[in-house]
Motif scaffolding. Structure first.
Motif, PDB file in Angstrom:
ATOM      1  N   LEU A  93       1.490  -6.823   1.095  1.00 32.39           N
ATOM      2  CA  LEU A  93       0.690  -5.929   0.215  1.00 32.39           C
ATOM      3  C   LEU A  93      -0.147  -5.266   1.128  1.00 32.39           C
ATOM      4  N   VAL A  94      -0.798  -5.953   2.073  1.00 32.23           N
ATOM      5  CA  VAL A  94      -1.803  -5.318   2.874  1.00 32.23           C
ATOM      6  C   VAL A  94      -1.232  -3.989   3.852  1.00 32.23           C
ATOM      7  N   CYS A  95      -0.159  -4.205   4.345  1.00 31.29           N
ATOM      8  CA  CYS A  95       0.672  -3.097   4.870  1.00 31.29           C
ATOM      9  C   CYS A  95       1.254  -2.088   4.024  1.00 31.29           C
ATOM     10  N   SER A  96       1.518  -2.456   2.733  1.00 35.27           N
ATOM     11  CA  SER A  96       1.946  -1.490   1.741  1.00 35.27           C
ATOM     12  C   SER A  96       0.618  -0.347   1.472  1.00 35.27           C
ATOM     13  N   TYR A  97      -0.689  -1.164   1.280  1.00 34.84           N
ATOM     14  CA  TYR A  97      -1.603  -0.388   1.008  1.00 34.84           C
ATOM     15  C   TYR A  97      -2.153   0.463   2.071  1.00 34.84           C
ATOM     16  N   VAL A  98      -1.897   0.142   3.218  1.00 37.17           N
ATOM     17  CA  VAL A  98      -2.489   0.580   4.594  1.00 37.17           C
ATOM     18  C   VAL A  98      -1.479   1.804   5.151  1.00 37.17           C
ATOM     19  N   PHE A  99      -0.175   1.390   4.932  1.00 35.13           N
ATOM     20  CA  PHE A  99       0.850   2.431   5.604  1.00 35.13           C
ATOM     21  C   PHE A  99       1.865   3.105   4.578  1.00 35.13           C
ATOM     22  N   LEU A 100       2.277   2.078   3.552  1.00 32.70           N
ATOM     23  CA  LEU A 100       3.262   2.553   2.702  1.00 32.70           C
ATOM     24  C   LEU A 100       2.725   3.711   1.615  1.00 32.70           C
ATOM     25  N   LYS A 101       1.673   3.350   1.016  1.00 33.36           N
ATOM     26  CA  LYS A 101       1.068   4.105   0.007  1.00 33.36           C
ATOM     27  C   LYS A 101       0.828   5.640   0.653  1.00 33.36           C
ATOM     28  N   PRO A 102       0.137   5.874   1.667  1.00 32.57           N
ATOM     29  CA  PRO A 102       0.160   7.152   2.028  1.00 32.57           C
ATOM     30  C   PRO A 102       1.443   7.774   2.363  1.00 32.57           C
ATOM     31  N   LEU A 103       2.292   7.014   3.201  1.00 36.76           N
ATOM     32  CA  LEU A 103       3.809   7.733   3.275  1.00 36.76           C
ATOM     33  C   LEU A 103       4.560   8.231   2.254  1.00 36.76           C
ATOM     34  N   VAL A 104       4.550   7.145   1.264  1.00 39.89           N
ATOM     35  CA  VAL A 104       4.934   7.902  -0.234  1.00 39.89           C
ATOM     36  C   VAL A 104       4.405   8.852  -0.999  1.00 39.89           C
ATOM     37  N   ALA A 105       2.909   8.716  -0.783  1.00 38.00           N
ATOM     38  CA  ALA A 105       2.229   9.983  -1.356  1.00 38.00           C
ATOM     39  C   ALA A 105       2.542  11.222  -0.785  1.00 38.00           C
ATOM     40  N   ARG A 106       2.713  11.253   0.513  1.00 36.82           N
ATOM     41  CA  ARG A 106       2.955  12.402   1.115  1.00 36.82           C
ATOM     42  C   ARG A 106       4.582  13.033   0.803  1.00 36.82           C
ATOM     43  N   MET A 107       5.589  12.177   0.580  1.00 38.81           N
ATOM     44  CA  MET A 107       6.478  12.525   0.386  1.00 38.81           C
ATOM     45  C   MET A 107       6.809  13.163  -1.017  1.00 38.81           C
ATOM     46  N   ALA A 108       5.873  12.568  -1.906  1.00 40.27           N
ATOM     47  CA  ALA A 108       5.805  12.909  -3.407  1.00 40.27           C
ATOM     48  C   ALA A 108       5.091  14.236  -3.524  1.00 40.27           C
TER      49      ALA A 108
END
Length: 406
Positions: free
Chosen positions: A309-324
């Protein structure tokens, strides 16, 4: 790119590498009813003028200002103009037309005597109780916008006001950024779905649900690939399924560390995938992995529930947001410690903390136990206290850096 595995990669450098070259997905055209919360892929201009005519802003009587500039003033009512049914005639001297909000102003009239300021004294005869100046209570043609006027820019999220504006401008369909499809794969022989009877050595798979919700909150769709055993062929087949489904991003949970049964990294490299980096200078979340497979991004999250979850907040969320195509900025703030913290080592630490407001400041109290398996502590946390590598000990009341979650 050659994987960075010889040393622990700093968090900021890992995030930069992960986001490097990532652009919003291509556009798709959708009916406006399906565009809520989507991101505009192109500027839009108005296809019409709003209002398309001089309109009444109030319920009352359309009159000539010259007739109601002095009192007493009596007027003959010669007709009515409900919204959608304009009065076809002309208002002459001493005349009035009953009018309702939004209706076109009749020819000859230039203001509205509101109904509260008019008294009926006989059939079709009213008396004005207040004077009215020209253009009073009249919405001018084009007051909101005119045909061809730019209204919304590319990259704007279609929140309720923006969506209503686009509809008012007569757009039946809009070009929006496609939602990324993110495949989520949980790996582990020990995992069972919620609701299962747990046998010896087994646990309930939980990480994927939180990870998927973080992905959705960043603007993506989720392809749940379920639980995959620690088996090379099974992992490879599931990766194929994600690729064939058109996943723009593949997220694996577990299997990226150094154990005998941690096979994701091995399968990825055996299939010709490129590993961008592996092992991050952060706690929790050291065995984070990132690379590409078949031209698609792949992120390998740690198997520990809190670490994923920590890695998802720090890395995954900004990555997905940029793709979207979404603007994402981590909610980083300054707070004060509610309890002392010890000195940090070479890894950037994300301490789960309860937060409260006190004297206009955010007070963050770290949990006494920071074990990366404890989801209850994670659920109670309102923020992470972000401790830089080699940060010295700090006492209660000292300033701290916070990544606020809620």
């Amino acid at each position: 790119m050659q994987a960075r595995t010889s040393a622990l990669l700093p968090v900021d450098e890992a995030l930069r590498l992960l986001l490097d070259g990532v652009e919003p997905l291509a556009a798709e055209r959708l009916p406006i009813a399906d565009c809520g919360d989507r991101i505009l892929a192109a500027d839009i201009v108005s296809l019409r003028t709003q209002p398309p005519f001089d309109a009444s802003a109030m319920d009352g009587y359309a009159v000539r200002s010259a007739d109601v500039s002095r009192l007493p003033a009596r007027l003959k009512v010669i007709g009515a103009a409900p919204a959608g049914r304009p009065f076809a005639g002309t208002v002459g001297p001493g005349q009035a037309v009953r009018i309702f909000t939004g209706a076109p102003m009749p020819e000859g009239s230039d203001c509205v005597l509101i109904q509260e300021d008019a008294t009926t004294i006989a059939d079709n005869v009213i008396e004005a109780k207040e004077t009215v100046s020209a253009r009073r209570h009249v919405r001018a043609r084009g007051l909101d916008f005119t045909e061809g006027q730019p209204l919304l820019n590319r990259g704007r999220r279609l929140d309720p006001p923006a969506l209503s504006l686009a509809a008012s401008a007569n757009h039946a369909a809009l070009d929006v950024v496609r939602k990324p499809l993110v495949a989520v794969i949980a790996t582990g022989d020990e995992l069972l779905p919620p609701g299962s009877i747990v046998g010896p050595g087994q646990i309930i798979a939980s990480n994927g649900f939180g990870v998927a919700e973080i992905v959705r909150s960043a603007g993506a769709r989720v392809l749940d690939c379920g639980i995959v055993a620690d088996d090379r062929d099974a992992i490879s087949a599931t990766l194929d399924r994600a690729l064939e489904a058109g996943a723009n991003l593949i997220v694996t949970i577990g299997g990226a560390s150094v154990g005998v049964h941690d096979l994701v990294r091995e399968v990825l490299t055996a299939r010709g995938g490129e590993l961008d980096f592996w092992k991050i200078a952060m706690r929790p979340g050291k065995p984070l992995m990132a690379g590409t497979l078949g031209g698609r991004k792949i992120v390998g999250l740690p198997g520990n529930p809190v670490a994923s979850l920590v890695c998802s907040y720090v890395f995954l969320k900004p990555l997905v947001a940029r793709m979207a195509g979404r603007l994402h900025e981590a909610d980083l703030r300054t707070g004060v410690l509610g309890a002392p913290v010890s000195a940090n080592d070479q890894r950037q630490d994300y301490l789960r903390a309860a937060i409260r407001r006190e004297d206009g400041r955010i007070v963050a109290t770290p949990s006494m136990i920071q074990d990366s398996s404890m989801l209850r502590v994670m659920a109670e946390a309102g923020a992470f206290i972000v401790r830089a590598p080699f940060a010295p000990p700090a006492e209660a009341g000292e300033e701290c850096r916070l990544l606020v979650l809620s």
